[in-house]
Write a protein that holds these residues in place. Structure first.
Motif, PDB file in Angstrom:
ATOM      1  N   LYS A 134       0.761  -1.065  -0.036  1.00  0.00           N
ATOM      2  CA  LYS A 134      -0.110  -0.243  -0.009  1.00  0.00           C
ATOM      3  C   LYS A 134       0.866   1.265   0.002  1.00  0.00           C
ATOM      4  O   LYS A 134       1.310   1.547   1.036  1.00  0.00           O
ATOM      5  N   SER A 174      -8.283   1.215  -1.694  1.00  0.00           N
ATOM      6  CA  SER A 174      -8.859   0.645  -2.994  1.00  0.00           C
ATOM      7  C   SER A 174      -9.735  -0.799  -2.549  1.00  0.00           C
ATOM      8  O   SER A 174      -9.223  -1.219  -1.744  1.00  0.00           O
ATOM      9  N   HIS A 175     -10.587  -0.726  -3.435  1.00  0.00           N
ATOM     10  CA  HIS A 175     -11.253  -2.040  -3.055  1.00  0.00           C
ATOM     11  C   HIS A 175     -11.836  -2.451  -4.776  1.00  0.00           C
ATOM     12  O   HIS A 175     -11.832  -1.442  -5.455  1.00  0.00           O
ATOM     13  N   PRO A 176     -12.135  -3.692  -5.152  1.00  0.00           N
ATOM     14  CA  PRO A 176     -12.214  -3.954  -6.526  1.00  0.00           C
ATOM     15  C   PRO A 176     -13.578  -3.613  -7.094  1.00  0.00           C
ATOM     16  O   PRO A 176     -14.634  -3.554  -6.212  1.00  0.00           O
ATOM     17  N   THR A 177     -13.597  -2.856  -7.950  1.00  0.00           N
ATOM     18  CA  THR A 177     -14.779  -2.501  -8.756  1.00  0.00           C
ATOM     19  C   THR A 177     -14.760  -3.189 -10.157  1.00  0.00           C
ATOM     20  O   THR A 177     -14.096  -3.983 -10.566  1.00  0.00           O
ATOM     21  N   CYS A 181     -10.820   1.324  -9.889  1.00  0.00           N
ATOM     22  CA  CYS A 181     -10.093  -0.331  -9.275  1.00  0.00           C
ATOM     23  C   CYS A 181     -10.962  -1.427  -9.908  1.00  0.00           C
ATOM     24  O   CYS A 181     -11.112  -2.187  -9.299  1.00  0.00           O
ATOM     25  N   HIS A 194     -11.303   7.216  -7.193  1.00  0.00           N
ATOM     26  CA  HIS A 194     -10.600   5.836  -7.350  1.00  0.00           C
ATOM     27  C   HIS A 194     -11.374   4.922  -8.239  1.00  0.00           C
ATOM     28  O   HIS A 194     -12.352   4.664  -8.409  1.00  0.00           O
ATOM     29  N   GLY A 247      -4.339  -4.335  -4.504  1.00  0.00           N
ATOM     30  CA  GLY A 247      -4.282  -2.839  -4.684  1.00  0.00           C
ATOM     31  C   GLY A 247      -3.012  -2.287  -4.070  1.00  0.00           C
ATOM     32  O   GLY A 247      -2.623  -2.746  -2.855  1.00  0.00           O
ATOM     33  N   ILE A 271      -4.856  -3.848  -8.335  1.00  0.00           N
ATOM     34  CA  ILE A 271      -6.024  -4.340  -7.621  1.00  0.00           C
ATOM     35  C   ILE A 271      -6.279  -5.848  -7.696  1.00  0.00           C
ATOM     36  O   ILE A 271      -6.612  -6.404  -6.755  1.00  0.00           O
ATOM     37  N   ASP A 272      -5.703  -6.410  -8.804  1.00  0.00           N
ATOM     38  CA  ASP A 272      -5.863  -8.099  -8.758  1.00  0.00           C
ATOM     39  C   ASP A 272      -5.211  -8.607  -7.689  1.00  0.00           C
ATOM     40  O   ASP A 272      -5.270  -9.658  -7.338  1.00  0.00           O
ATOM     41  N   ASP A 298      -5.982   2.092  -9.816  1.00  0.00           N
ATOM     42  CA  ASP A 298      -5.123   1.059  -9.380  1.00  0.00           C
ATOM     43  C   ASP A 298      -5.344  -0.182 -10.224  1.00  0.00           C
ATOM     44  O   ASP A 298      -5.872  -1.063 -10.043  1.00  0.00           O
ATOM     45  N   ALA A 314     -11.221  -4.514 -11.614  1.00  0.00           N
ATOM     46  CA  ALA A 314     -10.102  -5.755 -11.556  1.00  0.00           C
ATOM     47  C   ALA A 314      -9.900  -6.619 -12.813  1.00  0.00           C
ATOM     48  O   ALA A 314      -8.929  -7.705 -12.661  1.00  0.00           O
TER      49      ALA A 314
END
Length: 371
Positions: A248, A278-281, A297, A295, A273, A269-270, A266, A299
């Motif tokens: 991070k 970050s979190h997957p989108t 993100c 952000h 991140g 992210i796979d 990002d 994946a």
């Protein structure tokens, strides 16, 4: 060997594990290929194209998984897929297990042999099956940043390339590998001001020579990242530690230093991140806002351009896949690159970076495979 190709089911994933041209290569070497109906629709390859290449068509994914000795995919198996895997079956696809304990548990429980594209190595230690999608994702990251910067999408309203008399946008690329290089190439081509941050001095020298002074290079420190991010309109996270969770590098505290409505993309992210928030989108809902910063993100970024991505991926995976089809587990035993790609075998995690990231025990691949 019977090769199975299911249709990808991840949200807005249009790539396919084997193109008709690749199917033809497997069939010409005596292998049977079974393809789920509609699997190639995302690349405008209908069932007839696969039949002409020598494949048979399955009515659904369950038939593919039940009949295949080796399943070839693009994205990691989803919960409905990993329960169909079984001991003695080879899974050949992207896995990205380090940030995904549930998938890892599913693969362990299945007893299958899972070979991950992203950790297969070449003779020089490079990652030949990750590279083509990294090239695509790097280029797409600048397109994504440009879209997210539009005021109608919540961004600051900056055009990355600028126009005469108006300052161009500033792009900071964290990581000077394949993703970062292609992101920088696209950004430079648009006319943006570009800075690349990396922790390898030799790599920074290469990048300086490659771009002939058209990008700034900085050695990666917390101070360097903080100062560059503060002045950026778009930041591309392009760091990679093969198999492991991404570090991070942009913290939430740093967001407070950034220009309002600037953008973080990002690409790592796979692997969990490289930005703290970050979190997957997904392609259908690609962005979210934290502290006024956009952000992005997604994946599976290359899934947006499946024609280019599927053919590029197949060009890279075909020799390794054929080796697995021809020799089975012996291909892994005899090929150091495929051995590096082995992540799980008969309930055992065989990749040290994955095991460390998830707090699991690890056994080296040679021992796990046995004589």
């Amino acid at each position: 060997m019977r090769i199975g190709v299911p249709k990808e089911i991840k949200t807005h994933e249009y790539r396919v594990g084997l193109t008709p041209a690749s199917v033809r290569e497997y069939v010409s070497r005596g292998h049977d290929v079974i393809v789920e109906t509609g699997a190639g629709s995302g690349i405008v390859a209908d069932d007839a194209a696969y039949i002409q290449a020598g494949a048979s068509i399955a009515a659904d994914a369950s038939e593919v998984f039940a009949k295949a000795d080796m399943v070839i995919k693009v994205k990691e198996p989803q919960p409905s897929e990993w329960v169909m895997l079984r001991e003695g079956q080879i899974l050949f696809t992207y896995l990205h297990l380090a940030p995904d304990p549930e998938q890892t548990k599913g693969l362990i429980a299945s007893g299958c042999t899972a070979v991950a594209y992203e950790t297969v190595t070449d003779r020089d230690g490079s990652l030949p099956l990750l590279a083509p999608m990294s090239e695509v994702a790097g280029r797409l990251s600048i397109e994504a940043a440009g879209q997210a910067l539009r005021r109608s999408n919540g961004g600051s309203g900056v055009l990355l390339g600028g126009v005469p008399g108006v300052q161009a946008g500033r792009v900071v690329v964290i990581g000077g590998g394949v993703v970062g290089t292609h992101a920088a190439r696209m950004a430079v081509g648009l006319g943006a001001e570009v800075t690349i941050i990396d922790r390898s001095i030799p790599r920074l020298r290469q990048l300086d020579d490659m771009f002939q002074g058209r990008v700034r290079t900085r050695f990666s420190t917390t101070d360097a990242i903080e100062s560059e991010v503060a002045g950026a309109d778009a930041v591309i996270g392009a760091v990679l530690i093969a198999g492991a969770s991404a570090p991070k590098l942009v913290t939430r505290k740093m967001l407070g230093l950034m220009k309002p409505h600037s953008v973080l993309v990002d690409v790592a992210i796979d692997q969990g991140g490289c930005f703290e928030m970050s979190h997957p989108t997904t392609h259908s809902d690609p962005t979210f806002e934290v502290d006024g910063i956009i952000h992005y993100c997604v994946a599976n970024m290359p899934g947006a351009v499946p024609q280019t991505s599927s053919h590029a991926l197949n060009n890279a995976t075909l020799p390794f896949g054929l080796s697995l089809a021809n020799k089975g587990l012996d291909a892994i035993r005899s090929n150091a690159g495929l051995l590096a790609g082995l992540n799980v075998h008969r309930g055992i995690v065989t990749n040290e970076a994955v095991a460390q990231s998830l707090g699991l025990e690890c056994q080296d691949g040679v021992t796990a495979l046995g004589a």
